[in-house]
Design an enzyme around this catalytic site. Structure first.
Site, PDB file in Angstrom:
ATOM      1  N   ALA A 285       0.784  -1.237   0.000  1.00  0.00           N
ATOM      2  CA  ALA A 285       0.000   0.000   0.000  1.00  0.00           C
ATOM      3  C   ALA A 285       0.813   1.283   0.000  1.00  0.00           C
ATOM      4  O   ALA A 285       0.297   2.339  -0.362  1.00  0.00           O
ATOM      5  CB  ALA A 285      -0.944   0.017   1.197  1.00  0.00           C
ATOM      6  N   GLY A 286       2.083   1.240   0.417  1.00  0.00           N
ATOM      7  CA  GLY A 286       2.847   2.486   0.500  1.00  0.00           C
ATOM      8  C   GLY A 286       3.145   3.076  -0.865  1.00  0.00           C
ATOM      9  O   GLY A 286       3.338   2.315  -1.823  1.00  0.00           O
ATOM     10  N   GLY A 288       0.532   5.173  -0.415  1.00  0.00           N
ATOM     11  CA  GLY A 288      -0.866   5.367  -0.034  1.00  0.00           C
ATOM     12  C   GLY A 288      -1.795   5.936  -1.073  1.00  0.00           C
ATOM     13  O   GLY A 288      -2.996   6.051  -0.821  1.00  0.00           O
ATOM     14  N   GLY A 289      -1.283   6.317  -2.260  1.00  0.00           N
ATOM     15  CA  GLY A 289      -2.160   6.920  -3.263  1.00  0.00           C
ATOM     16  C   GLY A 289      -3.260   5.981  -3.728  1.00  0.00           C
ATOM     17  O   GLY A 289      -4.449   6.333  -3.717  1.00  0.00           O
ATOM     18  N   LYS A 290      -2.875   4.775  -4.138  1.00  0.00           N
ATOM     19  CA  LYS A 290      -3.883   3.817  -4.589  1.00  0.00           C
ATOM     20  C   LYS A 290      -4.782   3.385  -3.445  1.00  0.00           C
ATOM     21  O   LYS A 290      -5.986   3.180  -3.617  1.00  0.00           O
ATOM     22  CB  LYS A 290      -3.216   2.599  -5.240  1.00  0.00           C
ATOM     23  CG  LYS A 290      -2.512   2.882  -6.548  1.00  0.00           C
ATOM     24  CD  LYS A 290      -2.006   1.590  -7.176  1.00  0.00           C
ATOM     25  CE  LYS A 290      -1.158   1.872  -8.398  1.00  0.00           C
ATOM     26  NZ  LYS A 290       0.131   2.529  -8.038  1.00  0.00           N
ATOM     27  N   GLU A 309       1.415  -2.614   4.483  1.00  0.00           N
ATOM     28  CA  GLU A 309       2.697  -2.102   4.014  1.00  0.00           C
ATOM     29  C   GLU A 309       3.798  -2.625   4.928  1.00  0.00           C
ATOM     30  O   GLU A 309       3.682  -2.554   6.160  1.00  0.00           O
ATOM     31  CB  GLU A 309       2.696  -0.575   4.003  1.00  0.00           C
ATOM     32  CG  GLU A 309       4.039   0.086   3.751  1.00  0.00           C
ATOM     33  CD  GLU A 309       4.735  -0.389   2.485  1.00  0.00           C
ATOM     34  OE1 GLU A 309       5.944  -0.673   2.551  1.00  0.00           O
ATOM     35  OE2 GLU A 309       4.061  -0.465   1.439  1.00  0.00           O
ATOM     36  N   ASP A 335       4.282  -7.981   6.021  1.00  0.00           N
ATOM     37  CA  ASP A 335       5.002  -8.419   4.827  1.00  0.00           C
ATOM     38  C   ASP A 335       4.054  -9.246   3.977  1.00  0.00           C
ATOM     39  O   ASP A 335       3.564 -10.293   4.419  1.00  0.00           O
ATOM     40  CB  ASP A 335       6.213  -9.254   5.256  1.00  0.00           C
ATOM     41  CG  ASP A 335       7.072  -9.699   4.080  1.00  0.00           C
ATOM     42  OD1 ASP A 335       6.631  -9.572   2.919  1.00  0.00           O
ATOM     43  OD2 ASP A 335       8.194 -10.194   4.328  1.00  0.00           O
ATOM     44  N   ASP A 352       0.617  -3.819  -6.040  1.00  0.00           N
ATOM     45  CA  ASP A 352       1.427  -2.941  -6.890  1.00  0.00           C
ATOM     46  C   ASP A 352       2.861  -3.152  -6.421  1.00  0.00           C
ATOM     47  O   ASP A 352       3.323  -2.524  -5.479  1.00  0.00           O
ATOM     48  CB  ASP A 352       0.984  -1.491  -6.710  1.00  0.00           C
ATOM     49  CG  ASP A 352       1.766  -0.527  -7.591  1.00  0.00           C
ATOM     50  OD1 ASP A 352       2.624  -0.995  -8.370  1.00  0.00           O
ATOM     51  OD2 ASP A 352       1.545   0.686  -7.491  1.00  0.00           O
ATOM     52  N   CYS A 405       4.913  -0.407 -11.957  1.00  0.00           N
ATOM     53  CA  CYS A 405       5.265   0.787 -12.733  1.00  0.00           C
ATOM     54  C   CYS A 405       6.531   0.502 -13.531  1.00  0.00           C
ATOM     55  O   CYS A 405       7.544   1.179 -13.404  1.00  0.00           O
ATOM     56  CB  CYS A 405       5.456   1.985 -11.814  1.00  0.00           C
ATOM     57  SG  CYS A 405       5.559   3.549 -12.738  1.00  0.00           S
TER      58      CYS A 405
END
Length: 467
Positions: A285-286, A288-290, A309, A335, A352, A405
């Site tokens: 999650a880090g 945090g945008g998504k 995260e 983890d 992600d 990404c």
């Protein structure tokens, strides 16, 4: 012996400190010495400089262009500088090379007149390097100034017909191995890869996200904004816009988020699931945008989000991004390869995964010079483990979104193909879940591109667990 009187020596002139160029030099040194990222180093330097009444918005814009422009074109400038010095480039002191690169960018990459670029850079050298090395800088820059960029590229880049990859690497300032990897992922001929490499060297837009239930695109729209291209929650800032000046952003009801990242979250949220739709997981999650967008979308449906995260400091960023979310959520430090949850409890899962970041070279231009092909081997086991555990975390009939990404095939389809050999899952066509977005390829997975979509090069595969 001559009786001619000696000409009086010129009085020593102290160098004049140019705050814009000194700031740019300081940023480049931080990037080089500390492996820092320019997007983290530059903002505090600019904030401190703005405390001086003499440092205005135009100064900030020039400093930003000098830093990012120099970093983006570093490979090209290195080739050119190497032609103008009498020693191997590795033997030039790094601070001297940074000054020369700043000067090369002003001469070859901006509209600053040549005489002004040379004199300002030599003055910078006197301030940060001393008078002796400033003379060396002056001599090198005068050689660089003798040709324009096209003339230099013709001199230092091999012809395309002889070595296509090295030609593109020099002309578009990317390491050769990255040119090769991007070309493999993109496919097609010369025009497409040149467009992609050139897009990597352009300044990216700042895109805002209106988090559903907390803000709207109408609230974010001003005379200084443009509508998003693809995401229903996106608004683009005009050049020079300051996100922190937008009240909804300052209050956390909206955020800064690339449109590709938004599309990934929205596609997962809208993917069809069989059965209940009550519990979602963001497994990486880090920062945090998504997670913030997923949490808002989940809240609209009465679902809860668990945001996990591994790194504690990044988990705190996730908690900050989710603060005020209208629906139930939980942020945990865990983890994803050693789950803190039972198998088969989630209806939707997003991973992600950590990656080389080759899809965000527009935003972190220095990353292209730090990454090495062997980095792929370091990320591969982690990416596979995270996807494997995500497929275990989701229930039968639920959906996993694997995102990264990076367009590198070793980080995208290779990971998904390996996971599907060992897990009972089937790919869902992600393309219909990005309505209106052109050029999404043959599917069922999706690869976004800077030159085609104006986004980072985000990849998404959607997998339904079937057994």
């Amino acid at each position: 012996m001559s009786d001619r009187p000696r000409r009086p020596a010129k009085p020593y002139r102290r160098p004049k400190k140019d705050p814009v160029r000194v700031l740019a030099f300081d940023a480049l040194r931080a990037v080089d010495e500390r492996d820092a990222y320019a997007n983290l180093v530059l903002p505090p330097l600019l904030r401190k400089a703005r405390e001086s009444e003499s440092f205005d918005a135009r100064d900030a814009a020039l400093a930003t262009e000098l830093v990012y422009g120099t970093l983006r074109r570093q490979g090209t400038y290195d080739r050119i500088i190497a032609e103008c010095v009498d020693r191997p480039l590795r033997e030039v002191d790094p601070p001297v090379l940074d000054v020369l690169s700043l000067g090369a960018h002003q001469l070859l990459g901006t509209r600053i007149p040549s005489h002004a670029a040379v004199s300002a850079t030599v003055e910078l050298a006197r301030v940060v390097l001393g008078d002796g090395r400033a003379k060396f800088v002056n001599a090198v820059l005068r050689k660089i100034a003798a040709k324009d960029l096209d003339e230099w590229l013709a001199a230092v880049a091999p012809p395309y017909e002889d070595d296509p990859e090295d030609h593109l690497a020099v002309v578009h300032s990317h390491p050769r191995w990255i040119v090769s990897a991007l070309w493999d992922a993109l496919g097609g001929g010369r025009a497409g890869i040149e467009d992609l490499l050139e897009a990597d060297n352009e300044r990216p837009e700042v895109t805002l996200v209106a988090r559903p239930g907390r803000s709207t695109t109408e609230e974010l729209t001003t005379p200084d904004t443009l509508p998003g291209r693809w995401s229903p929650y996106a608004v683009r800032l005009a050049e020079g816009g300051e996100p922190g000046a937008v009240p909804a952003v300052a209050e956390g009801r909206a955020g800064v988020q690339d449109e590709g990242s938004q599309l990934v979250a929205v596609a997962l949220a809208n993917a069809p699931v069989e059965g209940p739709d009550r519990l979602w997981l963001d497994g990486c999650a880090g920062p945090g945008g998504k997670a913030a967008l997923l949490g808002a979308l989940a809240a609209e449906r009465g679902a809860a989000l668990v945001a996990s995260e591994k790194q504690p400091h990044r988990a705190r960023l996730v908690a900050r991004a989710l603060a005020g979310n209208p629906g139930p959520y939980q942020v945990i430090t865990a983890d994803g390869t050693r789950p803190a949850w039972r198998e088969g409890v989630f209806d939707r899962v997003l991973v992600d995964v950590p990656c080389t970041g080759l899809g965000a070279l527009r935003r972190r231009p220095e990353a292209r010079w730090r990454r090495r092909p062997e980095d792929l081997d370091g990320f591969a086991p982690l990416q596979r483990a995270l996807l494997r555990e995500a497929l275990r975390a989701v229930r039968v009939g639920g959906v996993v979104g694997y995102a990264t990404c990076s367009p590198h095939l070793a980080e995208t389809r290779a990971v998904v193909d390996d996971a599907l050999k060992d897990a009972s899952g089937e790919l869902i066509d992600a393309r219909p879940l990005m309505p209106g977005v052109p050029g999404l390829g043959d599917g069922p997975d999706v690869q976004l591109w800077p030159h085609l979509h104006g986004t980072d090069a985000m990849y998404l595969a959607l997998i339904r667990r079937v057994g």
